[in-house]
Design a protein around this motif. Structure first.
Motif, PDB file in Angstrom:
ATOM      1  N   VAL A  98       0.843  -1.190   0.000  1.00 55.12           N
ATOM      2  CA  VAL A  98       0.000   0.000   0.000  1.00 55.12           C
ATOM      3  C   VAL A  98       0.885   1.249   0.000  1.00 55.12           C
ATOM      4  O   VAL A  98       2.112   1.164   0.106  1.00 55.12           O
ATOM      5  CB  VAL A  98      -0.944   0.031   1.221  1.00 55.12           C
ATOM      6  N   SER A  99       0.233   2.411  -0.126  1.00 53.51           N
ATOM      7  CA  SER A  99       1.006   3.663  -0.185  1.00 53.51           C
ATOM      8  C   SER A  99       0.315   4.748   0.622  1.00 53.51           C
ATOM      9  O   SER A  99      -0.723   5.255   0.222  1.00 53.51           O
ATOM     10  CB  SER A  99       1.165   4.121  -1.641  1.00 53.51           C
ATOM     11  N   ILE A 100       0.908   5.082   1.776  1.00 54.32           N
ATOM     12  CA  ILE A 100       0.411   6.212   2.556  1.00 54.32           C
ATOM     13  C   ILE A 100       1.504   7.246   2.817  1.00 54.32           C
ATOM     14  O   ILE A 100       1.224   8.313   3.366  1.00 54.32           O
ATOM     15  CB  ILE A 100      -0.198   5.758   3.901  1.00 54.32           C
TER      16      ILE A 100
ATOM     17  N   LYS B 125       6.873  10.102  -5.075  1.00 54.50           N
ATOM     18  CA  LYS B 125       5.835   9.094  -4.824  1.00 54.50           C
ATOM     19  C   LYS B 125       6.427   7.684  -4.739  1.00 54.50           C
ATOM     20  O   LYS B 125       5.948   6.736  -5.351  1.00 54.50           O
ATOM     21  CB  LYS B 125       4.750   9.175  -5.896  1.00 54.50           C
ATOM     22  N   TYR B 126       7.483   7.587  -3.948  1.00 48.75           N
ATOM     23  CA  TYR B 126       8.193   6.311  -3.858  1.00 48.75           C
ATOM     24  C   TYR B 126       7.302   5.179  -3.350  1.00 48.75           C
ATOM     25  O   TYR B 126       7.372   4.047  -3.852  1.00 48.75           O
ATOM     26  CB  TYR B 126       9.422   6.425  -2.951  1.00 48.75           C
ATOM     27  N   SER B 127       6.471   5.447  -2.349  1.00 47.26           N
ATOM     28  CA  SER B 127       5.637   4.378  -1.788  1.00 47.26           C
ATOM     29  C   SER B 127       4.772   3.737  -2.863  1.00 47.26           C
ATOM     30  O   SER B 127       4.657   2.514  -2.948  1.00 47.26           O
ATOM     31  CB  SER B 127       4.758   4.931  -0.663  1.00 47.26           C
ATOM     32  N   THR B 128       4.155   4.581  -3.684  1.00 45.52           N
ATOM     33  CA  THR B 128       3.307   4.069  -4.763  1.00 45.52           C
ATOM     34  C   THR B 128       4.136   3.338  -5.808  1.00 45.52           C
ATOM     35  O   THR B 128       3.751   2.265  -6.287  1.00 45.52           O
ATOM     36  CB  THR B 128       2.527   5.221  -5.425  1.00 45.52           C
ATOM     37  N   ARG B 129       5.275   3.895  -6.193  1.00 43.07           N
ATOM     38  CA  ARG B 129       6.104   3.265  -7.230  1.00 43.07           C
ATOM     39  C   ARG B 129       6.645   1.912  -6.772  1.00 43.07           C
ATOM     40  O   ARG B 129       6.668   0.944  -7.549  1.00 43.07           O
ATOM     41  CB  ARG B 129       7.259   4.193  -7.621  1.00 43.07           C
ATOM     42  N   ALA B 130       7.073   1.839  -5.499  1.00 39.71           N
ATOM     43  CA  ALA B 130       7.610   0.573  -4.995  1.00 39.71           C
ATOM     44  C   ALA B 130       6.516  -0.490  -4.890  1.00 39.71           C
ATOM     45  O   ALA B 130       6.734  -1.660  -5.225  1.00 39.71           O
ATOM     46  CB  ALA B 130       8.264   0.795  -3.634  1.00 39.71           C
TER      47      ALA B 130
END
Length: 236
Positions: A103-105, A114-119
């Motif tokens: 997930v990405s928060i 936007k590393y969380s989303t990309r990872a």
């Protein structure tokens, strides 16, 4: 398989001293989801991705453990250090079913990359293109976890880690950010307020209230079942 030790639980210490759950995270996740296309995006097609829950699934045990992780989250890294190997070993032995939800928060902590989303999208890319490499890549993301407020890993660096894990076929998917929309929809649809979020047999644990012991009980049960000592008083 080793079960959770009774020494200082640094994960619990970290949860009790770090601000993991922040309302701003929810606003950021909702904003990011709304800034993308209105639909949930492309869902990964893979034998290890549950089409109903979006989880990347390992093992077939009766006890189910769901973990929701953000690859920028330092407490997630602590959680994986303390429990990751045990969870993955139990899943490999089919003593549990391990459901991993990327997930990405914490996109706001990567200097607008936007590393969380990309990872998380990259994790789904590997699950779709090279399922056998998924856990190796997952562990590599935490072994190479960037610090909060850094730019994070580039897409090329993520692709390089995937290649090292045996998932070179995921490079184009990572570069295209194929599953970014899907990650955003998963983050909001599961009502994630902080990471790590852990569920055991469908019940979300309150980690701040010490309910991590419920996870440790499942791991102890899995270890006993694997070694054949379940129900043996001499092993207690």
């Amino acid at each position: 398989m080793a079960v959770a030790k009774k020494s200082t639980n640094w994960f619990v210490v970290g949860v009790s001293t770090a601000v993991v759950v922040v309302l701003v995270a929810i606003g950021a996740a909702v904003w990011w989801a709304n800034s993308l296309a209105t639909g949930p995006g492309t869902a990964p097609q893979s034998a290890i991705v549950n089409q109903e829950t979006g989880a990347i699934t390992f093992g077939t045990g009766d006890d189910e453990v769901d973990t929701y992780v953000d690859f920028m989250c330092p407490i997630c890294g602590t959680f994986e250090t303390q429990y990751g190997e045990q969870l993955q070993t139990a899943a490999a032995n089919d003593a549990i079913t391990l459901n991993i939800h990327p997930v990405s928060i914490l996109d706001r902590y990567s200097q607008n990359t936007k590393y969380s989303t990309r990872a998380a999208s990259a994790m789904y890319c590997v699950a779709a293109e090279a399922p056998d490499a998924a856990l190796t890549f997952f562990n590599s993301l935490f072994a190479n976890q960037p610090e909060e407020n850094s730019v994070g890993l580039s897409d090329d660096e993520l692709a390089s880690l995937a290649d090292q894990a045996g998932a070179g076929a995921a490079a184009d998917c990572i570069a295209d950010g194929t599953y970014k929309n899907f990650v955003a929809s998963q983050t909001t649809s599961h009502d994630i307020k902080g990471t790590p979020t852990v569920e055991v047999n469908g019940k979300r644990l309150d980690l701040n209230a010490g309910e991590i012991t419920k996870l440790e009980d499942v791991l102890a049960k899995a270890g006993a079942a694997t070694t054949g000592t379940e129900g043996d008083d001499s092993a207690k």
